[in-house]
Write a protein that holds these residues in place. Structure first.
Motif, PDB file in Angstrom:
ATOM      1  N   LEU A  93       0.941  -1.056   0.293  1.00 44.44           N
ATOM      2  CA  LEU A  93      -0.232  -0.226  -0.193  1.00 44.44           C
ATOM      3  C   LEU A  93       0.917   1.545   0.013  1.00 44.44           C
ATOM      4  N   SER A  94       0.477   2.489  -0.929  1.00 43.97           N
ATOM      5  CA  SER A  94       1.146   3.172  -0.492  1.00 43.97           C
ATOM      6  C   SER A  94      -0.593   4.360  -0.385  1.00 43.97           C
ATOM      7  N   GLU A  95       0.219   5.935  -0.701  1.00 43.54           N
ATOM      8  CA  GLU A  95      -0.391   6.890  -1.185  1.00 43.54           C
ATOM      9  C   GLU A  95      -1.762   6.901  -1.409  1.00 43.54           C
ATOM     10  N   GLY A  96      -2.238   6.157  -2.174  1.00 42.52           N
ATOM     11  CA  GLY A  96      -3.559   6.103  -2.907  1.00 42.52           C
ATOM     12  C   GLY A  96      -4.333   5.343  -2.031  1.00 42.52           C
ATOM     13  N   ALA A  97      -3.970   4.337  -1.322  1.00 40.85           N
ATOM     14  CA  ALA A  97      -4.275   3.428  -0.388  1.00 40.85           C
ATOM     15  C   ALA A  97      -4.735   4.209   0.724  1.00 40.85           C
ATOM     16  N   GLY A  98      -3.365   4.699   1.047  1.00 41.90           N
ATOM     17  CA  GLY A  98      -3.765   5.790   2.460  1.00 41.90           C
ATOM     18  C   GLY A  98      -4.639   6.500   2.961  1.00 41.90           C
ATOM     19  N   MET A  99      -4.732   7.725   1.521  1.00 38.66           N
ATOM     20  CA  MET A  99      -5.823   8.626   1.407  1.00 38.66           C
ATOM     21  C   MET A  99      -7.704   7.549   1.572  1.00 38.66           C
ATOM     22  N   ALA A 100      -7.944   6.409   0.369  1.00 35.97           N
ATOM     23  CA  ALA A 100      -8.972   5.628   0.228  1.00 35.97           C
ATOM     24  C   ALA A 100      -9.455   5.562   2.035  1.00 35.97           C
ATOM     25  N   PHE A 101      -7.881   5.325   2.734  1.00 35.27           N
ATOM     26  CA  PHE A 101      -8.496   4.222   4.205  1.00 35.27           C
ATOM     27  C   PHE A 101      -8.452   5.316   5.146  1.00 35.27           C
ATOM     28  N   CYS A 102      -8.641   6.857   5.008  1.00 31.82           N
ATOM     29  CA  CYS A 102      -8.921   7.847   5.447  1.00 31.82           C
ATOM     30  C   CYS A 102     -10.107   8.623   4.904  1.00 31.82           C
ATOM     31  N   ASP A 103     -10.851   7.851   3.756  1.00 33.46           N
ATOM     32  CA  ASP A 103     -11.863   8.842   3.880  1.00 33.46           C
ATOM     33  C   ASP A 103     -13.082   7.274   4.866  1.00 33.46           C
ATOM     34  N   ILE A 104     -12.657   5.811   4.918  1.00 36.06           N
ATOM     35  CA  ILE A 104     -13.389   5.092   5.445  1.00 36.06           C
ATOM     36  C   ILE A 104     -13.091   5.299   7.198  1.00 36.06           C
ATOM     37  N   VAL A 105     -12.118   5.582   7.157  1.00 37.12           N
ATOM     38  CA  VAL A 105     -11.763   6.251   9.334  1.00 37.12           C
ATOM     39  C   VAL A 105     -12.943   7.411   9.647  1.00 37.12           C
ATOM     40  N   GLU A 106     -13.059   8.409   8.405  1.00 33.66           N
ATOM     41  CA  GLU A 106     -14.215   9.886   8.555  1.00 33.66           C
ATOM     42  C   GLU A 106     -15.292   8.897   9.156  1.00 33.66           C
ATOM     43  N   LYS A 107     -15.490   8.175   7.779  1.00 35.01           N
ATOM     44  CA  LYS A 107     -17.157   7.507   7.515  1.00 35.01           C
ATOM     45  C   LYS A 107     -17.584   6.781   9.034  1.00 35.01           C
ATOM     46  N   ASN A 108     -16.421   5.912   9.770  1.00 33.95           N
ATOM     47  CA  ASN A 108     -17.166   5.051  10.555  1.00 33.95           C
ATOM     48  C   ASN A 108     -16.663   5.167  11.603  1.00 33.95           C
ATOM     49  N   THR A 109     -17.325   5.752  12.645  1.00 33.81           N
ATOM     50  CA  THR A 109     -16.568   6.479  13.850  1.00 33.81           C
ATOM     51  C   THR A 109     -16.516   5.726  15.191  1.00 33.81           C
ATOM     52  N   ASN A 110     -16.585   3.522  14.699  1.00 29.67           N
ATOM     53  CA  ASN A 110     -16.364   2.818  15.650  1.00 29.67           C
ATOM     54  C   ASN A 110     -15.372   2.680  15.177  1.00 29.67           C
ATOM     55  N   LEU A 111     -14.648   2.705  14.470  1.00 30.93           N
ATOM     56  CA  LEU A 111     -13.322   2.762  13.687  1.00 30.93           C
ATOM     57  C   LEU A 111     -12.406   2.954  15.002  1.00 30.93           C
ATOM     58  N   THR A 112     -11.485   1.411  16.356  1.00 27.05           N
ATOM     59  CA  THR A 112     -11.097   2.038  16.771  1.00 27.05           C
ATOM     60  C   THR A 112      -9.484   1.391  16.536  1.00 27.05           C
ATOM     61  N   HIS A 113      -8.502   0.584  15.464  1.00 29.49           N
ATOM     62  CA  HIS A 113      -7.887   0.417  15.641  1.00 29.49           C
ATOM     63  C   HIS A 113      -7.216   0.273  13.626  1.00 29.49           C
ATOM     64  N   ILE A 114      -6.739   0.930  13.128  1.00 28.98           N
ATOM     65  CA  ILE A 114      -5.920   0.516  11.483  1.00 28.98           C
ATOM     66  C   ILE A 114      -3.797   0.316  11.911  1.00 28.98           C
ATOM     67  N   ASP A 115      -4.120  -1.121  11.333  1.00 29.64           N
ATOM     68  CA  ASP A 115      -2.688  -0.960  11.737  1.00 29.64           C
ATOM     69  C   ASP A 115      -2.480  -1.261   9.811  1.00 29.64           C
ATOM     70  N   VAL A 116      -1.283  -0.820  10.130  1.00 31.02           N
ATOM     71  CA  VAL A 116      -0.750  -0.110   8.403  1.00 31.02           C
ATOM     72  C   VAL A 116       0.650  -0.205   8.643  1.00 31.02           C
ATOM     73  N   LYS A 117       1.529  -0.742   9.424  1.00 36.91           N
ATOM     74  CA  LYS A 117       2.511  -0.517   9.195  1.00 36.91           C
ATOM     75  C   LYS A 117       3.517  -1.863   8.280  1.00 36.91           C
ATOM     76  N   GLY A 118       4.470  -1.170   7.532  1.00 38.30           N
ATOM     77  CA  GLY A 118       5.337  -2.697   6.527  1.00 38.30           C
ATOM     78  C   GLY A 118       4.683  -2.225   5.241  1.00 38.30           C
ATOM     79  N   ASN A 119       4.013  -1.236   5.121  1.00 39.03           N
ATOM     80  CA  ASN A 119       3.358  -0.224   3.539  1.00 39.03           C
ATOM     81  C   ASN A 119       4.604   0.758   3.674  1.00 39.03           C
ATOM     82  N   GLN A 120       3.841   1.338   2.868  1.00 36.20           N
ATOM     83  CA  GLN A 120       5.212   3.094   1.663  1.00 36.20           C
ATOM     84  C   GLN A 120       3.508   4.017   1.914  1.00 36.20           C
ATOM     85  N   ILE A 121       2.967   4.110   2.876  1.00 37.20           N
ATOM     86  CA  ILE A 121       2.021   4.822   3.502  1.00 37.20           C
ATOM     87  C   ILE A 121       2.424   6.303   3.506  1.00 37.20           C
ATOM     88  N   ASP A 122       2.400   7.312   2.549  1.00 38.69           N
ATOM     89  CA  ASP A 122       3.541   8.758   3.356  1.00 38.69           C
ATOM     90  C   ASP A 122       3.007   8.902   4.926  1.00 38.69           C
TER      91      ASP A 122
END
Length: 123
Positions: A71-100
């Motif tokens: 995963l890189s920047e495009g995926a990171g931005m897509a997951f920003c949208d998920i986090v913004e919409k889902n107020t129940n999300l408590t944990h996202i693990d993105v280690k080992g990727n190329q997210i800025d």
């Protein structure tokens, strides 16, 4: 002589990204998924963006594990949208990727805004 046939056991093998997305999305019927672990599944940005779209209707997701994919920047931005919409999300693990780092900080900020004590793993 009797020949034994080995049965296909899909639960013992990794799902393909397409299968995973189809199982999650299912025409907006699956809105109760709470935990999704797709660590080390060789997911690309294209697959991650499709996954983000599939999860966009789910407001029950609590944990999303995406470490060690491609995963890189495009995926990171897509997951920003998920986090913004889902107020129940408590944990996202993105280690080992190329997210800025700035995108990672944006995800962390949104999680903090959603509810107190949110966690984001990048290390």
């Amino acid at each position: 002589m009797k020949v034994q046939r080995k049965l296909h056991q899909p639960w013992k093998s990794k799902l393909t990204m397409t299968t995973t997305i189809n199982n999650i999305y299912c025409g907006n019927r699956n809105t109760s998924l709470r935990y999704l672990d797709i660590n080390s599944c060789s997911i690309s940005d294209k697959g991650a963006v499709a996954l983000a779209l599939a999860l966009s209707e789910n407001d029950k997701l609590v944990t999303l594990l995406l470490s060690n994919n491609h995963l890189s920047e495009g995926a990171g931005m897509a997951f920003c949208d998920i986090v913004e919409k889902n107020t129940n999300l408590t944990h996202i693990d993105v280690k080992g990727n190329q997210i800025d780092h700035s995108t990672f900080l944006k995800i962390a900020k949104i999680l903090k805004r959603n509810k107190p004590n949110k966690m984001v793993s990048n290390f």
